[in-house]
Design an enzyme around this catalytic site. Structure first.
Site, PDB file in Angstrom:
ATOM      1  N   CYS A   1       0.845  -1.194   0.000  1.00 47.44           N
ATOM      2  CA  CYS A   1       0.000   0.000   0.000  1.00 47.44           C
ATOM      3  C   CYS A   1       0.883   1.247   0.000  1.00 47.44           C
ATOM      4  O   CYS A   1       2.098   1.163   0.145  1.00 47.44           O
ATOM      5  CB  CYS A   1      -0.915   0.006   1.223  1.00 47.44           C
ATOM      6  SG  CYS A   1      -0.018  -0.191   2.759  1.00 47.44           S
TER       7      CYS A   1
ATOM      8  N   CYS B   1       3.250   1.722   2.933  1.00 45.67           N
ATOM      9  CA  CYS B   1       4.444   0.882   2.949  1.00 45.67           C
ATOM     10  C   CYS B   1       5.533   1.496   2.090  1.00 45.67           C
ATOM     11  O   CYS B   1       6.718   1.455   2.426  1.00 45.67           O
ATOM     12  CB  CYS B   1       4.115  -0.515   2.435  1.00 45.67           C
ATOM     13  SG  CYS B   1       2.578  -1.175   3.068  1.00 45.67           S
TER      14      CYS B   1
END
Lengths: 76, 346
Positions: free
Chosen positions: A11, A14
């Site tokens: 995502c 991250c």
């Protein structure tokens, strides 16, 4: 030589944590490998319940937070 | 001893600073409306009864009002959340009976920090610790759908009744849908590798002092308000446009109470769509302003926030197709039911 792992299924958060980690490693000038762990089965082996997580030498240092480069330095 | 004294002094200083800021917030907040009137008719000299000046005054008043509310609530909730880590929520839910568990899980979903990218690790962390499947799903329904951002935006723009209805509807759906899925005994439709993982240990709770918690509250404000302010402004601009110009019953014929098919249709359209609570607000504003029924619009909003195609893809990693379909089906039915209920009683 430190082994840094970023746990997260890919995502946006991250990716930010990955970028911040690279920045702080560069700023500290230490030798380290940075690896992304994206497979959920592998992430679960670290026992975290929230992502992104930061792992240094196999120890989970933080989970569920996008740490700033300053914060990351404390863990390296 | 000296240290203790210094800590006391800095705590006192902190409290005074907090009270001061809160007072300042209150003074500004209660003067927003007179300020907007003064700006539009006093400074700009616009006649008070025209469409354009009503719309402008609405925008000048509502924008800072909603953003200030959002800032205050996100800050306070940010501090509350620092007490509710996923690990603690899991400890609370462990060993609870199913019905009690469903209620608690839905309530904890409001305050536990949650990001949709963590849905899978949370799911695994919960079920491998022995929390029943239905209770875990109650949490996963409530956490994204019922949150302070949705509530404060609804409160700021449509009043406390709409916010309260949304809260009640959301919690009911999360509790009942999770409980129903629990009754269906579908544990074997969880992907096999999940239970083979073994319970996730989780992290130890960090010991945080008050300064660190305040910092977390400020981080939340920066993170959330920084992300949603644009949607808020668009939403209010849409509202201002409607306020000033558009006839209010343009939508009434096909999204009003009279059209029985409007609730299922808006849920069917909303389910695959993905948006956070803030992104959907401009649409909610437009629909409500043009005469769509409240139950229909809130059902649409919930369908968009709670269920989505990306979420289905993420959850498919841990749920086999049949359970995934049941999950989406039960939640969608629940949303339709409450949508109808509110159109009926309002």
């Amino acid at each position: 030589m430190k082994k840094i792992q970023i746990l997260g299924t890919g995502c946006a958060k991250c990716k930010t944590l990955m970028a911040n980690t690279e920045e702080s490693v560069k700023a500290l000038g230490i030798e380290a490998t940075i690896e992304k762990v994206e497979k959920i089965q592998d992430i679960m082996k670290f026992g975290v319940m929230t992502t992104p997580a930061l792992v240094v030498d196999g120890v989970v240092k933080s989970a569920g937070k996008v740490l700033s480069p300053e914060d990351i330095k404390k863990f390296l | 001893m000296n240290n203790q004294h210094e800590e006391d002094v800095s705590l006192l200083f902190l409290i005074m600073k907090g009270v001061g800021l809160l007072l300042l917030w209150g003074v500004v907040y209660w003067n927003l409306e007179p300020f907007s009137v003064w700006l539009t008719s006093g400074v700009l000299g616009l006649p008070p009864d025209q469409h354009f000046s009503t719309a402008l005054q609405f925008f000048v008043y509502e924008t800072p009002k909603v953003l200030m509310l959002l800032t205050l609530i996100v800050f306070v909730v940010g501090i509350i959340r620092s007490f509710f880590t996923p690990e603690r929520t899991r400890r609370i839910l462990m060993g609870k009976r199913e019905s009690v568990g469903n209620v608690l899980a839905a309530l904890l979903g409001i305050v536990t920090p949650f990001c949709s990218c963590s849905a899978v690790p949370l799911f695994i962390g919960f079920v491998t610790a022995g929390i029943p499947l239905g209770v875990t799903l109650s949490f996963l329904i409530s956490a994204p759908m019922v949150n302070e951002i949705a509530l404060v935006l609804l409160f700021g723009m449509f009043g406390w009744k709409v916010a309260a209805i949304y809260l009640g509807m959301g919690l009911t759906i999360a509790m009942v849908a999770g409980w129903v899925i629990g009754r269906l005994k579908m544990d074997r439709h969880v992907e096999d590798w999940v239970y083979a993982t073994g319970p996730a240990a989780g992290l130890e709770d960090e010991k945080l002092d008050i300064t660190a918690r305040i910092q977390l509250g400020r981080d939340a404000v920066r993170d959330i308000v920084g992300k949603v302010w644009l949607y808020v402004m668009i939403g209010i601009a849409v509202g201002a446009g409607i306020h000033g110009y558009v006839p209010t019953n343009a939508m009434a014929s096909f999204m009003g109470k009279g059209a029985w098919w409007s609730v299922p249709l808006s849920v069917v359209i909303g389910v695959p769509m993905y948006s956070n609570a803030a992104g959907i607000i401009p649409i909610v504003q437009a629909l409500l302003g043009k005469g769509a029924a409240l139950g229909t619009v809130l059902a649409f909003m919930m369908a968009v926030i709670a269920l989505s195609l990306p979420e289905a893809i993420i959850l498919r990693k841990v749920l086999k197709p049949r359970l995934l379909a049941v999950f989406f089906g039960v939640v969608a039915m629940g949303i339709m039911a409450v949508g109808y209920l509110f159109n009926f009683i309002m």
